[in-house]
Design an enzyme around this catalytic site. Sequence first.
Site, PDB file in Angstrom:
ATOM      1  N   LYS A  51      40.039 -33.965   7.576  1.00 20.90           N
ATOM      2  CA  LYS A  51      39.061 -33.983   6.571  1.00 20.90           C
ATOM      3  C   LYS A  51      38.411 -35.670   6.161  1.00 20.90           C
ATOM      4  O   LYS A  51      37.331 -35.722   5.972  1.00 20.90           O
ATOM      5  CB  LYS A  51      39.848 -33.730   5.495  1.00 20.90           C
ATOM      6  CG  LYS A  51      39.977 -32.362   5.142  1.00 20.90           C
ATOM      7  CD  LYS A  51      40.983 -31.747   4.141  1.00 20.90           C
ATOM      8  CE  LYS A  51      41.365 -30.161   4.505  1.00 20.90           C
ATOM      9  NZ  LYS A  51      42.672 -29.717   3.710  1.00 20.90           N
ATOM     10  N   GLN A  95      46.583 -31.008  -1.209  1.00 14.26           N
ATOM     11  CA  GLN A  95      46.770 -30.467   0.471  1.00 14.26           C
ATOM     12  C   GLN A  95      48.224 -29.846  -0.007  1.00 14.26           C
ATOM     13  O   GLN A  95      49.334 -30.150  -0.314  1.00 14.26           O
ATOM     14  CB  GLN A  95      46.973 -31.717   1.395  1.00 14.26           C
ATOM     15  CG  GLN A  95      47.300 -31.212   2.740  1.00 14.26           C
ATOM     16  CD  GLN A  95      46.278 -30.258   3.326  1.00 14.26           C
ATOM     17  OE1 GLN A  95      45.158 -30.793   3.187  1.00 14.26           O
ATOM     18  NE2 GLN A  95      46.510 -29.245   3.776  1.00 14.26           N
ATOM     19  N   ASP A 118      38.334 -27.529  -3.486  1.00 13.16           N
ATOM     20  CA  ASP A 118      39.110 -26.256  -2.885  1.00 13.16           C
ATOM     21  C   ASP A 118      38.899 -24.831  -3.516  1.00 13.16           C
ATOM     22  O   ASP A 118      39.452 -23.983  -3.085  1.00 13.16           O
ATOM     23  CB  ASP A 118      40.442 -26.730  -2.826  1.00 13.16           C
ATOM     24  CG  ASP A 118      40.909 -27.096  -1.142  1.00 13.16           C
ATOM     25  OD1 ASP A 118      40.124 -26.654  -0.390  1.00 13.16           O
ATOM     26  OD2 ASP A 118      42.109 -27.683  -1.114  1.00 13.16           O
TER      27      ASP A 118
END
Length: 281
Positions: A51, A95, A118
């Site tokens: 990322k 994450q 997300d």
Amino acid sequence: MKLIDGKELAKNIRTNLKDEVEMLKSKGINPKLAVIMVGDDKASAVYVRNKSKACNELGIEYEEFLLKTETTMDELLSLIDKLNKDINIDGILLQSPIPKHLDINEAFRKIEPKKDVDGFNPVNVGKLSLNQDCFVSCTPYGIIKMLETYNVPIEGAHAVIIGRSNIVGKPLLQCLLNKNATVTICHSKTKNLEEVTKQADILIAAIGKPEFVTANMVKDGACVIDVGINRTEEGKLLGDVKFFEVSEKASCITPVPGGVGPMTIAMLMANVVKAAHYREN
Ligand code: NAD
């Protein structure tokens, strides 16, 4: 059989996004992503690195917050709160997985919906189910982009998803439904799985079991999307689909690697750029 080249498509998407980032910068907006990682999960470290590389390539600012395994819920929430309030940060990504003593759902709830790149905050999950503008989680978003780019008809098609996770199966169900597919979702308790999967015009495997989907489970001419990422003991990457035999029956299929994986990161970048546009208003 047509190979759906996720790597190439992701590259094209990133190229277009790079121009959009330039345009935002010319208006004084420097898109920025903040990534929080708690603990030292090895797979997460690889994902986070990818990322950060993608952000660098596009000129998106990137800041990583590495928290120790013993981090408390209060500490995690106060970091999210700080990032929510930081006007220079457009996207916040937590994450997963995070250590078991922490409540990931509470953490997702805390992320400001307009920075939730997300798409895991319940506000975005709810908006997706109502077919309203929102952040769509990156893997399902990438899958829809692949189907559309390769002109796979979605409207009226029977799409069968194997896997009902919050990050892939469930949001993908909503995405396909919003595009007027007839959607069936299968999971570990589904009976006669093969009977169901054989009806699919579009079959999506998101199980996490190497080469689980075999040719006998697939209808002739189906489009097969393989979400799985499974590493063998020898370090080889395998999808959830037995590629060589299924590709003989499918009309189009994604490879692993080079299919859904690169698209997921490209769509994360697209979501960060979308978030940065909110600063224009
Ligand atoms: P998960 O473990 O949360 O969910 C797996 C799902 O598979 C569950 O819903 C379960 O019910 C179902 N399942 C398990 N065994 C089954 C069986 N025998 N029959 C039918 N269904 C069964 O997994 P996840 O997080 O959704 O990930 C799935 C896979 O996709 C993993 O390999 C993961 O690494 C990969 N993944 C890839 C990307 C990407 O960007 N390419 C993104 C997310 C996940």
